[in-house]
Design an enzyme around this catalytic site. Structure first.
Site, PDB file in Angstrom:
ATOM      1  N   THR A   1       0.822  -1.215   0.000  1.00  0.00           N
ATOM      2  CA  THR A   1       0.000   0.000   0.000  1.00  0.00           C
ATOM      3  C   THR A   1       0.856   1.265   0.000  1.00  0.00           C
ATOM      4  OG1 THR A   1      -1.839  -1.117   1.104  1.00  0.00           O
ATOM      5  CG2 THR A   1      -1.792   1.270   1.227  1.00  0.00           C
TER       6      THR A   1
ATOM      7  N   ASP B   1      -8.155   3.818  -0.945  1.00  0.00           N
ATOM      8  CA  ASP B   1      -6.977   4.365  -0.256  1.00  0.00           C
ATOM      9  C   ASP B   1      -6.349   5.535  -1.012  1.00  0.00           C
ATOM     10  OD1 ASP B   1      -7.544   2.253   1.395  1.00  0.00           O
ATOM     11  OD2 ASP B   1      -5.541   1.403   1.392  1.00  0.00           O
TER      12      ASP B   1
ATOM     13  N   ASP C   1     -12.181   3.437   2.161  1.00  0.00           N
ATOM     14  CA  ASP C   1     -11.166   3.973   3.085  1.00  0.00           C
ATOM     15  C   ASP C   1     -10.299   5.026   2.404  1.00  0.00           C
ATOM     16  OD1 ASP C   1     -12.145   1.955   4.776  1.00  0.00           O
ATOM     17  OD2 ASP C   1     -10.581   0.547   4.186  1.00  0.00           O
TER      18      ASP C   1
ATOM     19  N   ARG D   1     -14.723   3.845   9.412  1.00  0.00           N
ATOM     20  CA  ARG D   1     -14.554   2.629  10.192  1.00  0.00           C
ATOM     21  C   ARG D   1     -13.145   2.667  10.782  1.00  0.00           C
ATOM     22  NH1 ARG D   1     -13.992  -2.418   5.877  1.00  0.00           N
ATOM     23  NH2 ARG D   1     -12.467  -1.493   4.465  1.00  0.00           N
TER      24      ARG D   1
ATOM     25  N   TRP E   1      -9.522   1.745  11.699  1.00  0.00           N
ATOM     26  CA  TRP E   1      -8.438   0.882  11.216  1.00  0.00           C
ATOM     27  C   TRP E   1      -7.434   0.646  12.342  1.00  0.00           C
ATOM     28  CZ3 TRP E   1      -3.691   2.725   8.070  1.00  0.00           C
ATOM     29  CH2 TRP E   1      -2.938   1.607   7.652  1.00  0.00           C
TER      30      TRP E   1
END
Length: 351
Positions: free
Chosen positions: A117, A176, A203, A265, A267
């Site tokens: 990522t 992301d 996200d 949410r 992480w």
């Protein structure tokens, strides 16, 4: 390339990073030294990374990289030893200067393995006191064209440094898009986003950094679902940090099915129990795409253990109730842009 010299600070001999060079007087007035990037060859260099590479290590003050309209493809890495950089788009609007790459978490690396990522980021900023104005950061990894990719996280910008300012910028991606982070868990890095546009689906604003989104548009993209079109935030704020993400006077938009987007949410990277998301959305407009119960669990981690709150929001997606924690007036007075950004040095980049 035109041979304009970069004098490193304190190098009275005139020997710069590109050999014996001499900056003309006009090149120091932006303020300070500057380079011009132009894809058509009319500037000093043709790529963003080439300009960054020419900035002297240990740069002591503002160094501007002017970027002429164009599409600049390829990763850009700003190392920690090059602070005070300014990326200034020279177009009439931020869409005229685009910095873009197209790798994802699962994209194979030439030397084996995958990028991950963090490695997928089109732009990685590790130099403190960076600012960007009037340009677009994008990761255009095509999920549909790469169905076999194991990880579709594709970051447009990864921030790791402190005191960053993004003014009238766009951040484009899917999963992301914007990774607001810090060098390590114990370091609380701050970033200020003024009149910016951020889009994505899953996200797409995430990380442990402290960030203020002031008068921004946060747009959720359509995943063609009738039940779940993604999550706006996935903060991983450490419990020692009282300030995670703050959205103020902003607009949450999306042309997706009503009630199918979650605001956040929590992480927990590597299942870290101390990563307790902190996100406040206040004085903002929420579209009908926002789920009536807008905070949701992340795996086994309950959203109710995170630090989520709203205050004086409006629009068809705004509501109150047991699933919509609200700040009191006293709490709201303490959770302001100034509080999030001040740190121990009193930093205030707003204007």
């Amino acid at each position: 390339m035109r041979r304009r010299t970069l004098l490193a600070a304190g190098l009275a001999t005139g020997v710069g990073v590109a050999g014996p060079l001499t900056l003309g007087r006009e090149a120091w007035g932006w303020p300070g030294p500057y380079l011009t990037v132009a894809a058509d060859g009319s500037g000093d260099v043709t790529s963003i990374q080439a300009a960054v590479d020419l900035v002297p290590a240990g740069n002591p003050s503002t160094f501007t990289i002017k970027i002429k309209p164009g599409r600049y493809v390829g990763q850009v890495i700003i190392p920690a030893d090059k602070p005070y950089l300014v990326f200034r788009g020279q177009g009439a609007d931020p869409g005229q200067v685009v910095i873009v790459d197209n790798r994802a978490n699962g994209t194979p690396r030439p030397d084996g393995g995958t990028w991950g990522t963090s490695g997928s980021a089109s732009v990685t900023i590790s130099g403190a006191d960076f600012s960007a104005r009037n340009l677009t950061f994008a990761n255009d990894f095509d999920e549909a064209a790469n169905p076999g990719t194991s990880g579709e996280q594709a970051v447009a910008v990864l921030t790791r440094a402190d005191r960053l300012v993004f003014d009238n910028c766009r951040f484009l991606g899917n999963q992301d898009t914007l990774y607001v982070n810090s060098p390590d868990v114990a370091t609380f890095s701050r970033a200020y986003f003024r009149k910016c546009y951020v889009e994505g689906d899953v996200d797409f604003i995430f990380g442990r950094g402290t960030a203020v989104f002031d008068r921004c548009e946060i747009r959720s993209l359509d995943r063609a679902s009738t039940t779940n079109n993604g999550y706006v935030t996935a903060a991983s704020t450490d419990t020692a940090n009282p300030y995670g993400f703050l959205f103020v006077d902003s607009k949450f938009t999306g042309t997706v099915a009503p009630g199918t987007v979650y605001l956040g949410r929590p992480w927990h990277p590597s299942n870290d129990p101390l990563a307790m998301a902190q996100t406040v959305i206040r004085d903002s407009t929420l579209g009908a795409h926002v789920n009536p119960a807008p905070w949701t669990d992340f795996g086994t981690w309950s959203w109710r253990d995170a630090r989520y709150a709203e205050y004086r929001n409006r629009g068809p997606g705004a509501a109150s109730g047991t699933d919509r924690p609200q700040l009191t007036a006293a709490q709201a007075a303490a959770l302001t842009p100034s509080a999030y950004l001040a740190g121990t040095d009193g930093w205030d980049p707003r204007r």
